[in-house]
Enzyme design. Structure first.
Site, PDB file in Angstrom:
ATOM      1  N   ASP A 183      19.146  15.436 -10.931  1.00 49.14           N
ATOM      2  CA  ASP A 183      18.308  14.461 -11.039  1.00 49.14           C
ATOM      3  C   ASP A 183      18.994  13.153 -10.755  1.00 49.14           C
ATOM      4  O   ASP A 183      19.990  13.071  -9.958  1.00 49.14           O
ATOM      5  CB  ASP A 183      17.845  14.065 -12.427  1.00 49.14           C
ATOM      6  CG  ASP A 183      19.046  13.751 -13.359  1.00 49.14           C
ATOM      7  OD1 ASP A 183      19.975  14.134 -13.205  1.00 49.14           O
ATOM      8  OD2 ASP A 183      18.679  12.901 -14.092  1.00 49.14           O
ATOM      9  N   ASP A 549      19.618  32.500  -9.060  1.00 50.88           N
ATOM     10  CA  ASP A 549      20.000  31.453  -8.078  1.00 50.88           C
ATOM     11  C   ASP A 549      18.576  30.984  -7.451  1.00 50.88           C
ATOM     12  O   ASP A 549      18.363  31.203  -6.111  1.00 50.88           O
ATOM     13  CB  ASP A 549      20.855  32.300  -7.041  1.00 50.88           C
ATOM     14  CG  ASP A 549      21.111  31.253  -6.006  1.00 50.88           C
ATOM     15  OD1 ASP A 549      21.184  30.006  -6.179  1.00 50.88           O
ATOM     16  OD2 ASP A 549      21.641  31.730  -4.844  1.00 50.88           O
ATOM     17  N   GLU A 558      21.500  24.195 -12.173  1.00 48.30           N
ATOM     18  CA  GLU A 558      21.546  22.948 -12.005  1.00 48.30           C
ATOM     19  C   GLU A 558      23.070  22.532 -11.624  1.00 48.30           C
ATOM     20  O   GLU A 558      24.068  23.473 -11.772  1.00 48.30           O
ATOM     21  CB  GLU A 558      21.214  21.950 -12.901  1.00 48.30           C
ATOM     22  CG  GLU A 558      21.224  20.546 -12.597  1.00 48.30           C
ATOM     23  CD  GLU A 558      20.281  19.685 -13.637  1.00 48.30           C
ATOM     24  OE1 GLU A 558      19.806  20.211 -14.882  1.00 48.30           O
ATOM     25  OE2 GLU A 558      20.188  18.378 -13.345  1.00 48.30           O
TER      26      GLU A 558
END
Ligand SMILES: [Ca+2]
Ligand SMILES: [Ca+2]
Length: 585
Positions: A183, A549, A558
């Site tokens: 993010d 994956d 992540e």
């Protein structure tokens, strides 16, 4: 009919050998091995008849070594069965593959002095790609070049962080730093352990890092590149302290997560949100440690070490006055608007942050008041560090600096024993693990960000090695680097851009949005996590195989700065200790 039957029998014979998951049954560090260190491949198989294994030259297909496989073993972390191929005695540098009857040959691998150098440098360079407020030029970023992300020069004080001096809506400037993970937000708590781990890597291996170059814009400025990278985030962290009272905001963030777009595309407001005890103590620890290390570079970085020390002292004072200010996002959202729904890092226990901050402040200032604080925690049991528990970072720092600190000698001995017995339990667990790694000692190793457990276990073992010089700890640490780079139940090398079969689709907004097939390199995927909090459709569900994956999978795929940092430490420590680090460009 008969032909068909033979065909079916042949298929099933192969199926028993080449069991799922992962199509390559021979698992090993996909880069290879050091000439004088242990070398092991794990064959995922159900076949108990021993036809042995061979090491074959990749250049001329000649067999250069042959050996026997171990007996069949049942993994305690999945239904997989394995046999191990130990070829530690083979030491000739070169390029090879492992051959075992009935399964496909292994990927080619190398035996060389600097075999993990590529992974070591890539994992550190990974941070450059996470830089927030500067353009990444092709000269440094290659095809992953991009414009600057969020400028963060007009950040709003959120209602939860309002004070008389800085009321709600006050505009402050918090540029730079690294994006935390997949993010686009910046969190002080998670930066805390990340920075502490990277600074400790430098403190433990400064001779090695002083010459290590990562092709970043600051290269050649008289400061080692690992510190140049750390300073990019440090300067952001310094802006997160309220100069009026010394308290530190938890994060610089959007109100909600961005979509899967390139960094800086969205122009939504950014906020600094509530100050907290965890963020403030982590900040105190990082700035105290940075002050100690950067003093050596005061000619190149005038004033920076002094600013860090001042910031650390002010943060410590705030935390003394505010010892239990939690970051409880749900409670904050009931009281203030806009609602903040990005990462919480909501730690509720600050004893460990207190210990770490006191240790760094004591090591930097030698002031007895911090030793007084430290003695409250010094006898606690050793724990593996993570973002919410940084106790071990304080213990490592006390041991690293013990020669210059006014600890009693029984205290120093007790600290050494604490780390050595912690690390010994890891060493003792290896033989019963079907993959012959420390990682997987228990099913609990496989949680959110499990690869950072593997790397942090490696750091504990490296610390034990530095204390004792007993090579069993160093060799055990190497098993976990081997794990991350391919010797595992998934068959993946978890560091992007490294190895033959590595993570291709991390939950990483830039990698998803950039239109480039290969992911941004040098980033460590979270790894197997049977918790599957993302709700994605996983093919394998057992603790050590539960990895997907796909970019959907934020629970197993992540990337995050606090996972890359122990990877940087482990891979570079192994290179410094096992490799021949005088040969550098
Ligand atoms: Ca804590
Ligand atoms: Ca891409």
């Amino acid at each position: 009919m008969k032909l068909l039957l033979i065909f079916i029998l042949t298929i099933s014979a192969f199926a028993t050998n080449a069991q799922k998951p992962g199509e390559q049954s021979i698992r090993m560090n996909q880069l290879g091995f050091y000439p004088n260190a242990p070398k092991m491949a794990i064959v995922v198989t159900k076949d108990s008849a021993d036809a042995g294994f061979t090491i074959v030259s990749a250049n001329n297909n000649k067999v250069v070594y042959s050996g026997k496989l171990s007996a069949l073993e049942h993994s305690s972390n999945s239904s997989l069965q394995t046999r191990s191929a130990d070829f530690s005695k083979f030491k000739t540098p070169g390029k090879y593959f492992v051959a075992v009857k009935g399964v496909a040959n292994s990927y080619p691998f190398t035996i060389s002095k600097n075999v993990n150098y590529v992974a070591a440098v890539a994992s550190l360079k990974g941070y450059y790609y996470q830089r927030v407020s500067m353009p990444l030029y092709e000269k440094y970023a290659g095809k992953w070049a991009r414009p600057a992300g969020h400028p963060d020069t007009s950040v709003l004080v959120h209602a939860s962080a309002a004070t008389t001096e800085r009321p709600e809506g006050t505009v402050i400037s918090c540029p730079g730093g690294w994006y935390d993970a997949g993010d686009y937000n910046k969190y002080v708590v998670n930066s805390g352990i990340t920075m502490g781990t990277l600074l400790s890597a430098y403190e433990d291996f400064s001779g090695y890092f002083d010459t290590l170059k990562t092709n970043i814009p600051e290269e050649g400025n008289g400061v080692p590149d690992i510190l140049n990278e750390v300073i990019y985030n440090l300067r952001w962290m310094l802006t997160m302290q309220d100069p009026n009272d010394g308290g530190v905001y938890n994060k610089c963030t959007n109100a909600a997560f961005d979509g899967m777009v390139m960094p800086g595309v969205t122009k939504l407001p950014r906020y600094v949100v509530q100050k907290g005890t965890g963020a403030t103590l982590d900040f105190a620890a990082v700035t105290a440690q940075a002050a100690r290390i950067l003093k050596k570079f005061s000619a190149q970085l005038p004033g920076l070490a002094d600013s860090c020390e001042k910031a650390a002292l002010a943060a410590w004072q705030w935390a003394l006055k505010n010892p239990n200010v939690r970051y409880d996002q749900n409670a904050i959202n009931k009281q203030f608007s806009p609602k903040i729904t990005t990462g919480g890092y909501g730690d509720f226990r600050f004893v460990d942050e207190g210990c770490w901050a006191a240790a760094e402040l004591f090591a930097t200032t030698k002031d007895g008041q911090y030793l007084y604080e430290l003695r409250k925690y010094i006898n606690d049991p050793m724990t593996l560090p993570n973002w919410g528990n940084v106790y071990g970072l304080g213990i490592y720092t006390l041991l690293r600096n013990s020669k210059t600190l006014d600890l009693s000698s029984p205290e120093t001995e007790m600290l050494k024993k604490k780390v050595l017995s912690f690390a010994s339990a890891y060493v003792e667990a290896i033989p019963s693990n079907a993959f012959k790694t420390v990682m997987g000692k228990s099913k609990a190793d496989f949680n959110w960000g499990s690869n950072s457990n593997a790397a942090n276990q490696g750091i504990a073992l490296i610390n034990a090695y530095l204390i004792s010089k007993d090579k069993k700890y160093l060799d055990a640490a190497l098993t976990n680097l081997d794990y991350i780079l391919g010797r595992n139940a998934t068959g993946f090398c978890f560091l992007t851009g490294v190895g033959t079969k590595s993570t291709m689709n991390p939950h990483h907004r830039q990698s998803v949005a950039d239109g480039i097939v290969e992911p941004v390199p040098g980033l460590l995927a979270g790894g197997p996590n049977p918790g599957r909090q993302d709700g994605c459709k996983y093919e394998f569900l057992e603790p050590e195989t539960c990895y997907l994956d796909e970019s959907c999978s934020y629970a197993s795929n992540e990337i995050a700065i606090n996972w890359n940092a122990p990877m940087v430490y482990l891979a570079n420590a192994i290179e410094a200790l096992q490799g021949n680090f005088t040969q550098r460009r």
